[in-house]
Design an enzyme around this catalytic site. Structure first.
Site: not given
Ligand code: F0G
Length: 457
Positions: A449, A214, A125, A257, A72
């Site tokens: 979407h 980012d 987004d 990614k 943990y």
């Protein structure tokens, strides 16, 4: 004879994929209300919905899975993960999170407040959502060249220094940080140059504003710097990555990614006060500070994935495959955001379906047509995704209308690329006959979407 280029890996495990008939696909897409998110994965032959969490892990990564420490607190897996991130980026403080948007949520909970302005190149987004959800403004300062899909410039993801400086000159006191997305996904997986990162840093310093990257596709960004920017051709990807992050104060990362894992993310920074300020939100939203929503085994795989994907050969194999697909589309004259991006090809649907009016969503129509043609699932990054203006409730038709074909890492072969190109060519050849698009039958108030229900006109 010149020896051709080939992949820097070979295949050790395979997963069957399924072909279908056009009749089956007609039925399935109708049942899915012409929204590809509502299809079952089994109904898809080649899945280009996203490159996020869909990559193939290496044998080393799978070995790392077996060695996961599931304690943990204080697991060895956490330290392997943290040490890898620190050695690549130079950032001392690392907070694990379960994916990229969770990293945004944790960091922005500390940094973003009502009335703030967060300038940068195109915000993804979820990044925009986490800023606007806190009643702050995400200010897009991407260079104008990014809007012209046919313009061939090497670093189309760049921040416009003039726009950025203007924003800071007017509002520096309301800017908690600048955010630079590398690569710029929204503009078509387009890279940001080292020169531009330096410029952003010097503007930031002038106004005493911190900088966040980012970093979902930072390794692909480094590949483009090495192959396109003067002075970097002889540097290793790891050296370039180190320099890139020297111009930032912190990063949010979707490890799904460029770390080639199915799930995972993190925040890293050199600012102790950011770490101290954000860590409570990690405990509150994600989990204790040495796992943050991830299994020990996943942190092991993530660390190894980062190490592998900051090697030139792995990146070259990946980006050359995207270029291979782009060259086929060039042969057929199909317009896309040029030059090809790092993770995807963005087809310019407005230029393909010239008979489908904006109000009938050309890119979504093209997405449906490509699925019907060959069972290939792309994704609309266009007028549907742009949602309605929060004030006027009008559709936002001001941006670009793309069909994105995101290529998962180490998953498909060039033969699959040939199938994709041929299917697109068939649709392109009958584009004049496609005169009607889709209309909205039901939509959610935001992020429509994913769940929108459409009808064919
Ligand atoms: N930032 C960028 C640039 C992204 O592309 C994504 C996700 C995120 C942040 C959020 O990360 O999904 O791990 O929570 N992009 C995916 C895509 C979903 O398909 O482009 P996440």
């Amino acid at each position: 004879m010149e020896i051709p280029f080939a992949e820097s890996w070979k295949i050790k495990m395979v997963e069957p994929i399924h072909k279908s008939t056009r009749e089956e696909r007609e039925q399935w897409i109708k049942e899915a209300h012409y929204n590809v998110f509502q299809l079952k994965a089994q109904q898809v032959y080649i899945d280009l919905l996203t490159d996020s969490g869909t990559g193939a892990m290496s044998d080393r990564q799978w070995a790392g899975i077996m060695l996961g420490d599931e304690s943990y607190a204080g697991a060895t897996s956490f330290f392997k993960f943290k040490d890898m991130i620190t050695s690549l980026t130079g950032f001392e403080y690392v907070i694990p999170t379960h994916q990229g948007r969770a990293a945004e949520n944790v960091l922005f909970s500390y940094l973003v407040h009502e009335g703030d302005i967060v300038p940068g190149n195109s915000h993804f987004d979820t990044t925009k959502g986490h800023i606007e959800g806190r009643k702050a403004i995400a200010l897009d300062c991407t260079i104008d060249e990014a809007k012209d899909t046919q313009l061939e410039v090497p670093f189309k993801g760049n921040v416009d220094p003039v726009k950025l400086e203007k924003a800071l000159a007017e509002h520096a006191d309301r800017v908690p940080f600048i955010i630079v997305t590398i690569t710029n996904n929204t503009a078509g997986g387009q890279p940001v140059s080292m020169q531009n990162l330096k410029e952003v840093r010097s503007i930031a310093d002038k106004y005493h504003t911190p900088v966040v990257f980012d970093s979902a596709r930072f390794a692909e960004n480094a590949y483009f710097i090495k192959t396109r920017e003067k002075g970097y051709e002889n540097k290793t990807i790891k050296e370039i990555v180190k320099e890139m992050f020297s111009y930032a104060d912190g990063m949010t990362m979707s490890a799904k990614k460029d770390a080639i894992v199915n799930m995972g993310g993190f925040i890293a920074t050199h600012l102790k006060d950011w770490y101290e300020g954000a860590k409570g939100y990690c405990v509150q939203f994600e989990g204790y500070l040495t796992y943050g929503g991830m299994n020990g085994r996943d942190m092991n795989a993530l660390a190894i994935g980062l190490d592998e994907n900051t090697e030139f050969n792995n990146l070259e194999t990946r980006i050359k495959q995207v270029e291979y697909l782009a060259k086929k589309l060039d042969e057929y004259g199909i317009p896309y955001q040029r030059p090809a991006g790092g993770h995807a090809i963005f087809i310019d649907a407005d230029k393909v379906l010239t008979h489908v009016p904006k109000e009938e969503f050309p890119a979504q129509t093209l997405t449906v047509e490509l699925y019907l043609e060959a069972g290939i699932r792309g994704c609309e990054i266009g007028y549907l995704l742009a949602d309605r203006d929060p004030v006027t409730r009008q559709n936002r038709f001001g941006g670009l209308d793309f069909l994105r074909l995101a290529i998962p890492r180490r998953v498909y072969t060039d033969n699959h690329m040939n199938v994709i190109a041929a299917a697109l060519k068939n649709v392109y050849d009958r584009r004049e006959q496609i005169t009607h698009g889709v209309r909205i039958a039901w939509e959610a108030p935001i992020m429509r979407h994913f769940t929108v229900q459409l009808e064919r006109i």
